[in-house]
Each structure stands twice: as C-alpha cells, then as structure tokens.
Design an enzyme around this catalytic site. Sequence first.
Site, PDB file in Angstrom:
ATOM      1  N   ASP A  31      -2.809   9.137  -1.887  1.00 27.44           N
ATOM      2  CA  ASP A  31      -3.344   8.025  -2.667  1.00 27.44           C
ATOM      3  C   ASP A  31      -4.735   8.402  -3.186  1.00 27.44           C
ATOM      4  O   ASP A  31      -5.543   9.001  -2.467  1.00 27.44           O
ATOM      5  CB  ASP A  31      -3.433   6.767  -1.786  1.00 27.44           C
ATOM      6  N   ASN A  87       3.478  -3.293  -0.980  1.00 25.43           N
ATOM      7  CA  ASN A  87       2.938  -4.514  -1.571  1.00 25.43           C
ATOM      8  C   ASN A  87       3.895  -4.961  -2.662  1.00 25.43           C
ATOM      9  O   ASN A  87       4.356  -4.151  -3.470  1.00 25.43           O
ATOM     10  CB  ASN A  87       1.552  -4.246  -2.146  1.00 25.43           C
ATOM     11  N   GLY A  93      -0.431  -8.081  -3.617  1.00 30.30           N
ATOM     12  CA  GLY A  93      -1.468  -7.094  -3.934  1.00 30.30           C
ATOM     13  C   GLY A  93      -0.942  -5.870  -4.655  1.00 30.30           C
ATOM     14  O   GLY A  93      -1.600  -4.825  -4.686  1.00 30.30           O
ATOM     15  N   GLN A  94       0.255  -5.991  -5.245  1.00 26.12           N
ATOM     16  CA  GLN A  94       0.820  -4.836  -5.951  1.00 26.12           C
ATOM     17  C   GLN A  94       0.093  -4.621  -7.275  1.00 26.12           C
ATOM     18  O   GLN A  94      -0.127  -5.574  -8.041  1.00 26.12           O
ATOM     19  CB  GLN A  94       2.320  -5.061  -6.214  1.00 26.12           C
ATOM     20  N   HIS A 100       6.710   1.723  -4.174  1.00 25.11           N
ATOM     21  CA  HIS A 100       6.048   2.770  -3.389  1.00 25.11           C
ATOM     22  C   HIS A 100       5.781   2.261  -1.986  1.00 25.11           C
ATOM     23  O   HIS A 100       5.527   1.081  -1.779  1.00 25.11           O
ATOM     24  CB  HIS A 100       4.738   3.219  -4.050  1.00 25.11           C
ATOM     25  N   HIS A 102       3.253   2.839   1.146  1.00 22.43           N
ATOM     26  CA  HIS A 102       2.013   3.421   1.635  1.00 22.43           C
ATOM     27  C   HIS A 102       2.261   3.882   3.070  1.00 22.43           C
ATOM     28  O   HIS A 102       2.700   3.087   3.905  1.00 22.43           O
ATOM     29  CB  HIS A 102       0.893   2.371   1.680  1.00 22.43           C
TER      30      HIS A 102
HETATM   31  P1  DGP Z   1      -0.414  -1.095  -4.755  1.00 22.06           P
HETATM   32  O1  DGP Z   1      -1.663  -1.917  -4.750  1.00 22.06           O
HETATM   33  O2  DGP Z   1       0.411  -1.303  -3.528  1.00 22.06           O
HETATM   34  O3  DGP Z   1       0.364  -1.247  -6.044  1.00 22.06           O
HETATM   35  O4  DGP Z   1      -0.909   0.408  -4.636  1.00 22.06           O
HETATM   36  C1  DGP Z   1      -1.109   1.282  -5.683  1.00 22.06           C
HETATM   37  C2  DGP Z   1      -1.812   2.468  -5.102  1.00 22.06           C
HETATM   38  O5  DGP Z   1      -1.728   3.528  -6.020  1.00 22.06           O
HETATM   39  C3  DGP Z   1      -3.307   2.250  -4.827  1.00 22.06           C
HETATM   40  O6  DGP Z   1      -3.546   2.436  -3.432  1.00 22.06           O
HETATM   41  C4  DGP Z   1      -4.002   3.319  -5.634  1.00 22.06           C
HETATM   42  C5  DGP Z   1      -2.896   4.280  -5.989  1.00 22.06           C
HETATM   43  N1  DGP Z   1      -3.005   4.887  -7.296  1.00 22.06           N
HETATM   44  C6  DGP Z   1      -3.138   4.249  -8.477  1.00 22.06           C
HETATM   45  N2  DGP Z   1      -3.188   5.132  -9.491  1.00 22.06           N
HETATM   46  C7  DGP Z   1      -3.086   6.362  -8.925  1.00 22.06           C
HETATM   47  C8  DGP Z   1      -3.047   7.691  -9.456  1.00 22.06           C
HETATM   48  O7  DGP Z   1      -3.141   7.937 -10.657  1.00 22.06           O
HETATM   49  N3  DGP Z   1      -2.928   8.709  -8.557  1.00 22.06           N
HETATM   50  C9  DGP Z   1      -2.806   8.488  -7.214  1.00 22.06           C
HETATM   51  N4  DGP Z   1      -2.685   9.545  -6.439  1.00 22.06           N
HETATM   52  N5  DGP Z   1      -2.807   7.249  -6.682  1.00 22.06           N
HETATM   53  C10 DGP Z   1      -2.954   6.211  -7.531  1.00 22.06           C
END
Ligand code: DGP
Length: 114
Positions: A31, A87, A93-94, A100, A102
């Site tokens: 992340d 999420n 909080g999505q 995905h 976590h």
């Molecule tokens: P959510 O809030 O559950 O939709 O989580 C989305 C997650 O994705 C957040 O923890 C940050 C991560 N994220 C967003 N954009 C990018 C990206 O371009 N690269 C990576 N590695 N993670 C990302």
Amino acid sequence: MSEKTIFKRIIDKEIPANIVHEDELCLAFHDVNPQAPVHVLVIPKKEIASANQLTGDDAELLGHLFGVIRTLAQKLGLENGYRVVTNCGNDGGQTVYHLHFHLLGGRPLAWPPG
Ligand code: DGP
C-alpha cells in the site's frame, strides 16, 4: 466506457507498484500509504467493484485470494497474527472501487476500528 481504476492501471502495468505476488488471478503489492509495518493489498485481476458485488461465481476466486493472503502473511513474517480488511462503500471507507483486501500486521492492531 467508465475510466479504469488506479488498481486496474496497476494490473495493466500502466503505473508502477511494489509487487510482492502475481499470478493469473490476482496481484499483491505494498500500500502506498501504509497503516502498519506490513500493509499489502491483495486484489483480483477480475474487475469487481467491492465485496458488495461478489456472487457465488466468485467463491473459487475468494478461496484463492485467501490462500495468497495466508502465504504472504507467512512470507512477510506475520507469525504473531494479522488483520484482513475490505472496506466496502462510502461508510466503509472505500476509496478505490476495485475489490481489495488489506493485509495488515507487524504490530498489535486495535479494536474496534475507527
Ligand atoms: P480503501 O480505502 O480500502 O479503498 O483503500 C485503498 C488503498 O489503496 C489505500 O490504503 C491507499 C491505496 N492506494 C491508493 N492508490 C494507490 C496507488 O496508486 N498505489 C498503491 N500502492 N496503493 C494505493
């Protein structure tokens, strides 16, 4: 046609990510905004917006994803335990509408979440 999500662009290798696992069904990468010493996202290559869009047809895919999560947890040294979070929707909080999971660990995680 709707725009690709950022995760679809990572799957298509249009933007880089620190990938820790890839196979025909899924991808896992660190992340960009880690919330724990280990914070990896495990995503299906199939475009599913969220857990709310899962159906019985995805049962095998989900089993595969959780197998990858278990393998990664071991590989990343999470022998003390870990948390798997998805999420879902606004109140969940999505922020990225590509399913995905976590995988969080490397420190004790508080409960309940905020
Ligand atoms: P959510 O809030 O559950 O939709 O989580 C989305 C997650 O994705 C957040 O923890 C940050 C991560 N994220 C967003 N954009 C990018 C990206 O371009 N690269 C990576 N590695 N993670 C990302």
